[in-house]
Scaffold this motif. Sequence first.
Motif, PDB file in Angstrom:
ATOM      1  N   SER A  14     -15.700 -47.434 -52.058  1.00 50.73           N
ATOM      2  CA  SER A  14     -15.175 -46.200 -51.457  1.00 50.73           C
ATOM      3  C   SER A  14     -14.329 -46.520 -50.227  1.00 50.73           C
ATOM      4  CB  SER A  14     -16.319 -45.263 -51.062  1.00 50.73           C
ATOM      5  OG  SER A  14     -17.034 -44.858 -52.210  1.00 50.73           O
ATOM      6  N   ARG A  17     -10.935 -48.102 -51.307  1.00 51.59           N
ATOM      7  CA  ARG A  17      -9.983 -47.087 -51.790  1.00 51.59           C
ATOM      8  C   ARG A  17      -9.440 -46.255 -50.627  1.00 51.59           C
ATOM      9  NH1 ARG A  17     -13.797 -47.062 -55.967  1.00 51.59           N
ATOM     10  NH2 ARG A  17     -14.897 -45.276 -55.075  1.00 51.59           N
ATOM     11  N   SER A  18     -10.285 -45.921 -49.677  1.00 45.74           N
ATOM     12  CA  SER A  18      -9.853 -45.138 -48.521  1.00 45.74           C
ATOM     13  C   SER A  18      -8.860 -45.937 -47.670  1.00 45.74           C
ATOM     14  CB  SER A  18     -11.072 -44.727 -47.685  1.00 45.74           C
ATOM     15  OG  SER A  18     -10.688 -43.916 -46.615  1.00 45.74           O
ATOM     16  N   GLN A  21      -5.423 -46.025 -49.346  1.00 43.62           N
ATOM     17  CA  GLN A  21      -4.705 -44.762 -49.164  1.00 43.62           C
ATOM     18  C   GLN A  21      -4.110 -44.641 -47.761  1.00 43.62           C
ATOM     19  OE1 GLN A  21      -3.967 -42.215 -51.283  1.00 43.62           O
ATOM     20  NE2 GLN A  21      -4.747 -43.524 -52.916  1.00 43.62           N
ATOM     21  N   THR A 156     -16.043 -41.829 -44.191  1.00 43.06           N
ATOM     22  CA  THR A 156     -15.308 -40.688 -43.653  1.00 43.06           C
ATOM     23  C   THR A 156     -13.917 -41.133 -43.212  1.00 43.06           C
ATOM     24  OG1 THR A 156     -16.088 -41.108 -41.413  1.00 43.06           O
ATOM     25  CG2 THR A 156     -17.478 -39.686 -42.803  1.00 43.06           C
ATOM     26  N   PRO A 157     -13.002 -40.184 -43.035  1.00 37.94           N
ATOM     27  CA  PRO A 157     -11.691 -40.556 -42.473  1.00 37.94           C
ATOM     28  C   PRO A 157     -11.830 -41.251 -41.117  1.00 37.94           C
ATOM     29  CG  PRO A 157     -11.578 -38.367 -43.434  1.00 37.94           C
ATOM     30  CD  PRO A 157     -13.028 -38.785 -43.464  1.00 37.94           C
ATOM     31  N   THR A 160     -12.732 -44.895 -41.715  1.00 38.62           N
ATOM     32  CA  THR A 160     -11.539 -45.609 -42.187  1.00 38.62           C
ATOM     33  C   THR A 160     -10.619 -45.916 -41.013  1.00 38.62           C
ATOM     34  OG1 THR A 160     -11.695 -44.554 -44.358  1.00 38.62           O
ATOM     35  CG2 THR A 160      -9.553 -45.477 -43.743  1.00 38.62           C
TER      36      THR A 160
END
Length: 177
Positions: A14, A17-18, A21, A156-157, A160
């Motif tokens: 996870s 992937r974050s 992005q 969470t953002p 990241t």
Amino acid sequence: MILLNGASSSGKSSLARSLQQALDTPFLHVSSDQFVEAGMLPPRREPDGPFAWWTQVRPRFFAGFHRCLPALADAGNDLIVEHIIEFPAWRDDLARLLGHLDVFLVGVHCDLDELDRRERARGDRRIGEGRGHVEHDRIHTFGPYDLDIDTTSGVTPALTTTVLDAWRHRTAPRALR
């Protein structure tokens, strides 16, 4: 290279992937699970002989996985690698193979009860596998990290951003050296 080391179900995929992005440049996401999911491993696993998983196939598989990382990076690829560095020898091997590269090593930590919960929810992991990586294999004890994070509350953002800020402001020497 951003190298994520953590137990099974700790949130490495996870997070990878974050990060992909959020980054402004293309990073390849590489993990041994991707090789397994692609059908790379022979279907036979036996306790002895040429198909002996623990003593024959698995050591060669991970030796090859480790060696593919510098090959991908040396070809000009930026990488986010997720791994479970299960043995001190694996960390030593990675340090030797990746020593000429800029590697940012992130320790991905997660509460043990949350690891168990995620394994039950996923349904594709042996319950207790992640806990075993931490308690038995002691994967977080083989040396320092450039950054330690906790994914118990999820990726969470903000988490990241924390990883990317630390990576962008990294200084030498790196933890894997």
